[in-house]
Design a protein around this motif. Structure first.
Motif, PDB file in Angstrom:
ATOM      1  N   ALA A   1      72.593   3.007  19.044  1.00 27.98           N
ATOM      2  CA  ALA A   1      73.540   1.920  19.310  1.00 27.98           C
ATOM      3  C   ALA A   1      74.316   1.556  18.036  1.00 27.98           C
ATOM      4  O   ALA A   1      73.854   1.820  16.917  1.00 27.98           O
ATOM      5  CB  ALA A   1      72.793   0.701  19.837  1.00 27.98           C
ATOM      6  N   PRO A   2      75.504   0.951  18.183  1.00 24.27           N
ATOM      7  CA  PRO A   2      76.282   0.540  17.007  1.00 24.27           C
ATOM      8  C   PRO A   2      75.523  -0.464  16.140  1.00 24.27           C
ATOM      9  O   PRO A   2      74.818  -1.342  16.648  1.00 24.27           O
ATOM     10  CB  PRO A   2      77.538  -0.094  17.619  1.00 24.27           C
ATOM     11  CG  PRO A   2      77.649   0.517  18.979  1.00 24.27           C
ATOM     12  CD  PRO A   2      76.231   0.716  19.439  1.00 24.27           C
ATOM     13  N   ALA A   3      75.673  -0.305  14.835  1.00 22.08           N
ATOM     14  CA  ALA A   3      75.109  -1.240  13.870  1.00 22.08           C
ATOM     15  C   ALA A   3      76.261  -2.040  13.256  1.00 22.08           C
ATOM     16  O   ALA A   3      77.438  -1.805  13.559  1.00 22.08           O
ATOM     17  CB  ALA A   3      74.336  -0.489  12.791  1.00 22.08           C
ATOM     18  N   ARG A   4      75.910  -2.982  12.379  1.00 22.47           N
ATOM     19  CA  ARG A   4      76.926  -3.754  11.665  1.00 22.47           C
ATOM     20  C   ARG A   4      76.886  -3.412  10.169  1.00 22.47           C
ATOM     21  O   ARG A   4      75.830  -3.062   9.638  1.00 22.47           O
ATOM     22  CB  ARG A   4      76.713  -5.246  11.895  1.00 22.47           C
ATOM     23  CG  ARG A   4      76.971  -5.686  13.334  1.00 22.47           C
ATOM     24  CD  ARG A   4      76.676  -7.151  13.520  1.00 22.47           C
ATOM     25  NE  ARG A   4      75.243  -7.420  13.338  1.00 22.47           N
ATOM     26  CZ  ARG A   4      74.744  -8.645  13.152  1.00 22.47           C
ATOM     27  NH1 ARG A   4      75.550  -9.694  13.090  1.00 22.47           N
ATOM     28  NH2 ARG A   4      73.442  -8.818  13.006  1.00 22.47           N
ATOM     29  N   ILE A   5      78.025  -3.520   9.542  1.00 18.60           N
ATOM     30  CA  ILE A   5      78.171  -3.178   8.128  1.00 18.60           C
ATOM     31  C   ILE A   5      78.457  -4.446   7.344  1.00 18.60           C
ATOM     32  O   ILE A   5      79.330  -5.241   7.732  1.00 18.60           O
ATOM     33  CB  ILE A   5      79.313  -2.164   7.923  1.00 18.60           C
ATOM     34  CG1 ILE A   5      79.084  -0.914   8.793  1.00 18.60           C
ATOM     35  CG2 ILE A   5      79.432  -1.776   6.450  1.00 18.60           C
ATOM     36  CD1 ILE A   5      80.263   0.033   8.799  1.00 18.60           C
ATOM     37  N   ASP A   6      77.747  -4.649   6.249  1.00 15.62           N
ATOM     38  CA  ASP A   6      77.939  -5.838   5.420  1.00 15.62           C
ATOM     39  C   ASP A   6      78.303  -5.406   4.003  1.00 15.62           C
ATOM     40  O   ASP A   6      77.466  -4.899   3.249  1.00 15.62           O
ATOM     41  CB  ASP A   6      76.657  -6.679   5.402  1.00 15.62           C
ATOM     42  CG  ASP A   6      76.876  -8.045   4.754  1.00 15.62           C
ATOM     43  OD1 ASP A   6      77.951  -8.256   4.157  1.00 15.62           O
ATOM     44  OD2 ASP A   6      75.968  -8.891   4.843  1.00 15.62           O
ATOM     45  N   LEU A   7      79.566  -5.591   3.651  1.00 13.40           N
ATOM     46  CA  LEU A   7      80.030  -5.273   2.295  1.00 13.40           C
ATOM     47  C   LEU A   7      80.129  -6.515   1.423  1.00 13.40           C
ATOM     48  O   LEU A   7      80.806  -6.512   0.392  1.00 13.40           O
ATOM     49  CB  LEU A   7      81.384  -4.556   2.358  1.00 13.40           C
ATOM     50  CG  LEU A   7      81.406  -3.223   3.111  1.00 13.40           C
ATOM     51  CD1 LEU A   7      82.775  -2.565   2.987  1.00 13.40           C
ATOM     52  CD2 LEU A   7      80.324  -2.286   2.581  1.00 13.40           C
ATOM     53  N   GLY A   8      79.463  -7.599   1.850  1.00 11.03           N
ATOM     54  CA  GLY A   8      79.465  -8.827   1.049  1.00 11.03           C
ATOM     55  C   GLY A   8      80.124  -9.989   1.731  1.00 11.03           C
ATOM     56  O   GLY A   8      79.937 -11.138   1.330  1.00 11.03           O
ATOM     57  N   GLY A   9      80.895  -9.721   2.776  1.00 12.85           N
ATOM     58  CA  GLY A   9      81.579 -10.801   3.482  1.00 12.85           C
ATOM     59  C   GLY A   9      80.964 -11.121   4.818  1.00 12.85           C
ATOM     60  O   GLY A   9      81.592 -11.791   5.647  1.00 12.85           O
ATOM     61  N   GLY A  10      79.744 -10.639   5.055  1.00 10.34           N
ATOM     62  CA  GLY A  10      79.105 -10.854   6.340  1.00 10.34           C
ATOM     63  C   GLY A  10      79.158  -9.594   7.188  1.00 10.34           C
ATOM     64  O   GLY A  10      80.070  -8.774   7.039  1.00 10.34           O
TER      65      GLY A  10
ATOM     66  N   GLY B   1      93.040  14.359  -1.934  1.00 14.30           N
ATOM     67  CA  GLY B   1      92.433  15.048  -3.069  1.00 14.30           C
ATOM     68  C   GLY B   1      91.293  14.320  -3.734  1.00 14.30           C
ATOM     69  O   GLY B   1      90.720  14.829  -4.702  1.00 14.30           O
ATOM     70  N   THR B   2      90.911  13.133  -3.232  1.00 18.37           N
ATOM     71  CA  THR B   2      89.844  12.349  -3.853  1.00 18.37           C
ATOM     72  C   THR B   2      88.805  11.986  -2.801  1.00 18.37           C
ATOM     73  O   THR B   2      89.155  11.510  -1.711  1.00 18.37           O
ATOM     74  CB  THR B   2      90.400  11.053  -4.476  1.00 18.37           C
ATOM     75  OG1 THR B   2      91.386  11.391  -5.458  1.00 18.37           O
ATOM     76  CG2 THR B   2      89.292  10.256  -5.132  1.00 18.37           C
ATOM     77  N   ALA B   3      87.552  12.205  -3.114  1.00 14.66           N
ATOM     78  CA  ALA B   3      86.488  11.859  -2.172  1.00 14.66           C
ATOM     79  C   ALA B   3      86.399  10.347  -2.003  1.00 14.66           C
ATOM     80  O   ALA B   3      86.502   9.593  -2.978  1.00 14.66           O
ATOM     81  CB  ALA B   3      85.153  12.415  -2.657  1.00 14.66           C
ATOM     82  N   LEU B   4      86.239   9.904  -0.768  1.00 18.89           N
ATOM     83  CA  LEU B   4      86.004   8.497  -0.474  1.00 18.89           C
ATOM     84  C   LEU B   4      84.499   8.264  -0.494  1.00 18.89           C
ATOM     85  O   LEU B   4      83.761   8.860   0.290  1.00 18.89           O
ATOM     86  CB  LEU B   4      86.585   8.141   0.895  1.00 18.89           C
ATOM     87  CG  LEU B   4      86.292   6.736   1.431  1.00 18.89           C
ATOM     88  CD1 LEU B   4      86.803   5.661   0.478  1.00 18.89           C
ATOM     89  CD2 LEU B   4      86.889   6.570   2.831  1.00 18.89           C
ATOM     90  N   VAL B   5      84.035   7.426  -1.414  1.00 13.71           N
ATOM     91  CA  VAL B   5      82.604   7.170  -1.593  1.00 13.71           C
ATOM     92  C   VAL B   5      82.261   5.817  -0.980  1.00 13.71           C
ATOM     93  O   VAL B   5      82.866   4.799  -1.323  1.00 13.71           O
ATOM     94  CB  VAL B   5      82.220   7.204  -3.085  1.00 13.71           C
ATOM     95  CG1 VAL B   5      80.726   6.943  -3.256  1.00 13.71           C
ATOM     96  CG2 VAL B   5      82.595   8.551  -3.695  1.00 13.71           C
ATOM     97  N   LEU B   6      81.277   5.820  -0.071  1.00 12.37           N
ATOM     98  CA  LEU B   6      80.956   4.615   0.686  1.00 12.37           C
ATOM     99  C   LEU B   6      79.461   4.295   0.584  1.00 12.37           C
ATOM    100  O   LEU B   6      78.650   4.849   1.326  1.00 12.37           O
ATOM    101  CB  LEU B   6      81.327   4.817   2.163  1.00 12.37           C
ATOM    102  CG  LEU B   6      82.787   5.087   2.490  1.00 12.37           C
ATOM    103  CD1 LEU B   6      82.936   5.373   3.976  1.00 12.37           C
ATOM    104  CD2 LEU B   6      83.649   3.890   2.078  1.00 12.37           C
ATOM    105  N   PRO B   7      79.069   3.396  -0.319  1.00 16.32           N
ATOM    106  CA  PRO B   7      77.698   2.864  -0.278  1.00 16.32           C
ATOM    107  C   PRO B   7      77.678   1.733   0.761  1.00 16.32           C
ATOM    108  O   PRO B   7      78.241   0.669   0.525  1.00 16.32           O
ATOM    109  CB  PRO B   7      77.461   2.357  -1.699  1.00 16.32           C
ATOM    110  CG  PRO B   7      78.843   2.078  -2.235  1.00 16.32           C
ATOM    111  CD  PRO B   7      79.826   2.918  -1.485  1.00 16.32           C
ATOM    112  N   LEU B   8      77.027   1.957   1.893  1.00 15.65           N
ATOM    113  CA  LEU B   8      77.114   1.014   3.010  1.00 15.65           C
ATOM    114  C   LEU B   8      75.787   0.292   3.233  1.00 15.65           C
ATOM    115  O   LEU B   8      74.744   0.927   3.380  1.00 15.65           O
ATOM    116  CB  LEU B   8      77.503   1.759   4.295  1.00 15.65           C
ATOM    117  CG  LEU B   8      78.854   2.478   4.268  1.00 15.65           C
ATOM    118  CD1 LEU B   8      79.074   3.241   5.566  1.00 15.65           C
ATOM    119  CD2 LEU B   8      79.986   1.489   4.032  1.00 15.65           C
TER     120      LEU B   8
END
Length: 280
Positions: free
Chosen positions: A247-256, A268-275
């Motif tokens: 099931a879908p989860a929620r992502i919190d990058l600091g704003g809830g 040309g640049t990798a997108l880095v995502l610490p989630l």
């Protein structure tokens, strides 16, 4: 009437074959892949697949408990007399990559299988990305404990479509996807051509490096829904259908916690995502 000189004829039919493919549609590397299978309730009885010399199939010439249904014989030129089909039995199939380009993958298959079992493979986090493809990599961590979330699904949506990958047992993931077809407009003109009436050349490497796209990131993570074969080790992959069915989860990058986040993909640049993720 029998065929002159023919005394005996023996026939074999394979009960199971696997066909693997890159889940993202990226260039696929078949060398180094291997597969094993075992009855769902008997993990101690395994058999290893043999790569076909003529195709991309990994074939099982026989599996435990099915020998009587995999072999037929006749004499004096008579047609082969195959035994009646047996009731299907669930077998666990695990595909691994010796070169570690792909994550190990586990599926459940009904044997005998009338057609090859299709197994999508997702890239391992350490794999080198194919040339000319966009790269998104990162890690999934739980909230509030911060521990890694293994076997989650990361989805990245662009104007051109949606692409998904799977994190490994330690929460690390890699997604290789084609760059969106619709190129954003560059300063002073389009991404591909100079402005009408302009004598400026088309954008060169510097202009391409300025190309960006907005992408939407979502995560599906539900650890309680993951199913594993009997006697699996902690690092072994769950069944693929249970991974993809989370099931879908929620992502919190600091704003809830949010159902999705928007990020910028740069050419040309990798997108880095610490989630940081709140699982379902």
């Amino acid at each position: 009437m029998g065929v002159p000189g023919e005394r005996e004829r023996i026939g074999y039919r394979a009960p199971l074959a696997v066909r693997c493919f890159d889940a993202a549609g990226a260039p696929f590397a078949r060398d180094g892949l291997s597969a094993v299978a075992w009855p769902e309730n008997d993990p101690a009885t395994t058999v290893r697949a043999t790569p076909s010399p003529f195709s991309d199939l990994l074939g099982f010439g026989s599996v435990p408990g099915r020998r009587a249904h995999q072999r037929a014989r006749s004499t004096d030129g008579e047609p082969l007399n195959w035994p009646a089909p047996a009731a299907p039995e669930p077998f666990v199939v695990r595909v691994t990559d010796r070169a570690r380009r792909y994550l190990p993958t586990t599926v459940l298959a009904e044997v005998p299988a009338g057609t090859p079992v299709a197994v999508p493979l997702y890239p391992a986090p350490g794999r080198q990305a194919p040339t000319g493809w966009a790269v998104v990599r990162g890690e999934l961590h739980g909230d509030p404990d911060g521990g890694p979330l293994g076997w989650g699904v990361v989805e990245v949506s662009t104007d051109a479509g949606r692409h998904a990958t799977v994190s490994d047992a330690d929460g690390r993931f890699l997604l290789c996807l084609p760059y969106p077809e619709a190129l954003p407009e560059l300063p002073g003109g389009s991404a591909a051509d100079p402005a009408p009436g302009s004598t400026d050349p088309a954008p060169g490497p510097a202009g391409l490096a300025a190309l960006t796209w907005q992408v939407t990131v979502a995560v599906r993570c539900q650890p309680g829904a993951l199913r594993r074969p009997v006697d699996s080790a902690a690092q072994d992959p769950p069944y693929l259908d249970s991974i993809l069915g989370q099931a879908p989860a929620r992502i919190d990058l600091g704003g809830g916690p949010q159902p999705t986040v928007t990020e910028t993909l740069t050419f040309g640049t990798a997108l880095v995502l610490p989630l940081t993720v709140v699982p379902s």
